[in-house]
Design an enzyme around this catalytic site. Structure first.
Site, PDB file in Angstrom:
ATOM      1  N   ALA A 501       0.824  -1.205   0.000  1.00 19.02           N
ATOM      2  CA  ALA A 501       0.000   0.000   0.000  1.00 19.02           C
ATOM      3  C   ALA A 501       0.861   1.260   0.000  1.00 19.02           C
ATOM      4  O   ALA A 501       2.065   1.203   0.232  1.00 19.02           O
ATOM      5  CB  ALA A 501      -0.901  -0.011   1.227  1.00 19.02           C
ATOM      6  N   HIS A 502       0.200   2.403  -0.243  1.00 17.46           N
ATOM      7  CA  HIS A 502       0.825   3.721  -0.040  1.00 17.46           C
ATOM      8  C   HIS A 502       2.063   3.929  -0.892  1.00 17.46           C
ATOM      9  O   HIS A 502       3.173   3.978  -0.380  1.00 17.46           O
ATOM     10  CB  HIS A 502       1.218   3.920   1.429  1.00 17.46           C
ATOM     11  N   HIS A 503       1.885   4.071  -2.176  1.00 14.65           N
ATOM     12  CA  HIS A 503       3.053   4.271  -3.023  1.00 14.65           C
ATOM     13  C   HIS A 503       3.588   5.701  -2.914  1.00 14.65           C
ATOM     14  O   HIS A 503       2.821   6.645  -2.777  1.00 14.65           O
ATOM     15  CB  HIS A 503       2.692   4.008  -4.484  1.00 14.65           C
TER      16      HIS A 503
END
Lengths: 573, 222
Positions: A501-503
């Site tokens: 998640a959360h690039h």
């Protein structure tokens, strides 16, 4: 085909774009926002439906129509990712996110310097492009404060102007005042986590979240229904851009939202100045907006993609890419996890906001001594359902049964029947380092529904620093599970190297135009009337969820545009 | 029950009888002994056939396969009772239409494998043999599977079985909230109170909430 003129065009009206739309609109600037998805309303989110929103990911992009491909290295052929973990509607990811809202630590903004000071330059893994940010925590603090109060974040301070406060996160950077809203109620997994962590001498606290613990600004408090991460909020208690900044932008009279539109090119003139954007309308029409100022604020993939597809004679390697840094230093969180089951009690983890319910920060950033550990930087640790969402489909898909229990058949049925309401997951969200060869480029083989090349990710988290840290954290998680009183604790399986998640990354900010794409304000070094705002500009990622920092940066950029750029358009640094 | 529903039910009963005559009694365990004049046929029996996508034989295979993945027992509703077949059948005719060929080919490969290995189709094997086949699929140790692989088929049908068991009944499975009752999930509750949040006990307050109706009103309808 339509051509129109405006002062500002914003591509992507999510966590950052929504704030910029409202703030620039309030300052009297005429703004058009292009949004790929629809604009939904709170009334669309009732009743809740796990299949539709969690399992079929209706608030995310379609993997078929909007593919993103991934390969672990340049020798492998990229394949479409099975799940795309970002938003696809006005409000972007803030509509479906778990609303976890951190301020980064002071040392997060200078991770490279801090590492060298404490452990020597040799501690930074070879190949890592770890860099300091071109701004400090102190520079961003006023904007964190503004985001928390403007949007509505619930939590308890752990560091008020340098004074440590038990019960809050004592590792947090100093804040000028308390959160605008008290911490959310803990659910039973939070109660267990709190007790277990205290027993071990750690410092647990209720995770700060952009979810109202009581009524605020005309919106009601959270009902603790549990349909949170992956879902839109059915009462509007989640402080998504949909219920905070978009109505504000509407009221300015200066903002027009165009939903169902896909920006496919940035336009520029011979001098290299941005002149606007080209986009496809919902009816397939081909349209142009001429704008004085172009702001890119989509999810990180589209920043890199739009720059790379918009190359010109002046910028043959991609628009605003004289540095050659566009697309590089891709980062993403990896989440080692353990599962814990309790024979003597129920946990009912499907109650309450579902993501990272209760946390500890003792092993994040450089909050602990890394000497001799074989890795740098840390992870945020929290208690969660199996996959940040707590329905039975989520549990069946995301909770690996313990060793010895099959994944199907009577044994599995009995496991799920007994432990669905008696389980918790304990998760570490690791700060993976940037590496220049972790990147986004254009897939030569795969195109999306508009005929644009798919973003292609080249990424593999399985590097020595990261693998060592994952093992360290997994042991901490097991220790926590036992301290919580679980009957059984076991590790979940790790994925095959794909980004989680959360690039972050792709249009890195910095102090040097030769090694970064934008300055601290998100302003392109090459093209001063182009701003890029979002986690794509992060030089490092931290163990924290990025959204509040994206939003603080958006407020900061908006401030700089209104107070300085508007009267004197040109480089801000 | 509307006139249309009656006609559809009559059609389904005829179709089932026809299929049964071709494929044998084992295909339709629930159909035997049904009184065709009975107005209130139990939903689980209507839902045990395909029709939206699956033909009768494939429907029987899917029903047998998913029941082995999540078998029912006394007090523990399984895939058949929850209507998992109906869920998958409707999904393949709608949201998962792009997986039709995946299922067709998987079922064909499964049939070839079972006939070659056991000289019998999957749905006619006893439970122990069926489990043997599923184990081989999960380990990707089946011969003759090109695309989809045995493991790919296992993963998809496992996923769809869980969806059929635990998705809202509006999608065709989880009949009478069978899946939610199995694990103790109260459905789409719109609020939990501070007292609920403090409880260490099982949450048992009725009703279970679904998209169309709570289980109490569902009971009232039946």
């Amino acid at each position: 085909m339509a051509t129109e003129k405006t002062e500002v065009v914003i591509v992507g009206v999510g966590a950052a774009g929504g704030i910029l739309a409202a703030e620039l609109g309030k300052a009297g600037m005429k703004v058009i926002g292009l949004e790929r998805g629809p604009r939904l309303a709170t009334s669309d989110f009732t009743p809740h439906d796990e299949l539709r929103y969690f399992e079929r990911q209706e608030l995310r992009p379609s993997v078929k129509r909007q593919p993103v491909t991934w390969r672990p290295n340049t020798n492998a052929r990229a394949k479409p990712l099975p799940v795309l973990n970002y938003g696809n509607q006005a409000g972007g990811g803030t509509v479906h996110y778990g609303a976890v809202s951190w301020r980064f630590h002071e040392d997060d903004f200078r991770a490279r310097s801090r590492t060298i000071e404490r452990y020597g330059v040799s501690a930074i893994p070879e190949g890592s492009s770890l860099a300091d940010w071109p701004l400090t925590y102190g520079d961003l603090e006023p904007y964190y404060d503004r985001a928390e109060y403007d949007l509505g974040v619930s939590g308890k301070a752990g560091n008020l102007e340098g004074r440590r406060i038990e019960g809050g996160n004592i590792f947090e950077a100093p804040r000028r005042r308390e959160y605008p809203l008290p911490a959310l109620l803990p659910d039973q997994s939070g109660v267990l986590f709190e007790a277990g962590a205290r027993k071990l001498g750690y410092h647990p606290f209720s995770t700060p979240r952009a979810i109202l613990s009581q009524p605020y600004q005309g919106r009601p408090g959270c009902t603790y229904c549990g349909f949170c991460q992956a879902f839109g909020c059915h009462v509007g208690a989640k402080s998504s851009i949909l219920v905070t900044k978009l109505p504000e932008a509407d009221k300015t009279g200066n903002f027009q939202l165009r939903t169902g539109t896909m920006c496919y090119r940035l336009n520029s003139d011979n001098s290299g100045r941005a002149t606007g954007v080209a986009y496809y309308g919902p009816d397939g029409s081909d349209n142009t907006i001429e704008a004085d100022l172009v702001i890119l604020a989509p999810f990180i993939y589209d920043n890199t993609r739009l720059l790379l597809v918009s190359k010109t004679a002046k910028f043959p390697n991609g628009f605003a890419n004289s540095s050659g840094q566009v697309g590089k230093h891709l980062m993403a969180h990896i989440t080692p996890r353990v599962f814990a089951t309790f024979d003597d009690r129920f946990v009912n983890i499907y109650m309450g906001p579902s993501a990272q319910k209760h946390s500890l920060d003792d092993f994040n950033a450089d909050n602990f001594d890394h000497s001799g550990l074989g890795f740098i930087r840390g992870a945020q640790i929290s208690v969660s359902p199996a996959d940040l969402e707590a329905g039975p489909i989520g549990a069946a898909m995301s909770m690996d049964p313990p060793p010895g229990t099959p994944r199907w058949g009577a044994g599995y049925r009995d496991f799920l029947a007994k432990y669905f309401a008696r389980h918790a997951a304990i998760v570490a969200q690791t700060e993976n380092l940037p590496y220049a060869d972790q990147m986004i480029d254009l897939d030569p083989d795969v195109r999306d529904q508009w005929g644009l090349p798919a973003p292609r990710l080249t990424y593999d988290w399985r590097r020595e620093n990261e693998i060592t840290r994952v093992e360290f954290m997994a042991r901490k998680l097991e220790e926590l599970g036992r301290a919580m009183g679980a009957t059984r604790v076991w590790r979940g399986r790790m994925g095959p190297g794909a980004p989680g998640a959360h690039h972050e990354g792709g249009t890195r900010m910095g102090t040097d135009p030769a090694t970064s794409v934008v300055n601290r304000f998100g302003q392109s070094w090459d093209v001063p009337n182009l701003f890029i705002v979002g986690s794509s500009t992060f030089p490092s990622m931290t163990g924290f969820n990025p959204t509040l920092t994206i939003q603080a940066l958006a407020y900061m950029s908006a401030d700089a545009i209104v107070k300085r750029y508007q009267s004197n358009p040109g480089p801000l640094v | 029950m509307s006139k249309h529903d009656s006609a559809r039910r009559a059609f389904l009963v005829r179709a089932a009888a026809g299929a049964g005559a071709v494929a044998g009694a084992g295909l339709l365990p629930d159909a035997s002994g049904q009184n065709r004049g009975e107005r209130h046929e139990a939903p689980a029996q209507l839902h045990s056939r395909g029709g939206a996508f699956f033909n009768q034989e494939d429907a029987a295979t899917i029903a047998a396969f998913t029941e082995r993945l999540m078998p029912g027992a006394a007090g523990k509703p399984g895939a058949r009772e929850a209507g998992v077949l109906r869920y998958i059948d409707l999904a393949l005719a709608g949201a998962y239409a792009d997986l039709q060929d995946f299922y067709r080919r998987s079922l064909r490969q499964l049939d070839v494998y079972c006939r070659k290995t056991y000289q019998e189709s999957f749905r006619r094997l006893d439970a122990a043999r069926q489990d043997e086949v599923i184990t081989a699929l999960e380990r990707d140790q089946v011969t003759g599977f090109t695309w989809p692989s045995g493991l790919e088929f296992f993963n998809i049908i496992r996923t769809h079985t869980m969806e059929g068991l635990f998705a809202d009944p509006i999608y065709g499975g989880n009949q009478n909230f069978a899946g939610w009752r199995l694990v103790g999930f109260p459905g789409a509750q719109s609020i939990f109170t501070p007292a609920d949040m403090r409880s260490r006990q099982a949450f048992t307050r009725e009703p279970i909430i679904g998209l169309e109706a709570s289980d109490e009103s569902a009971k009232g309808r039946a």
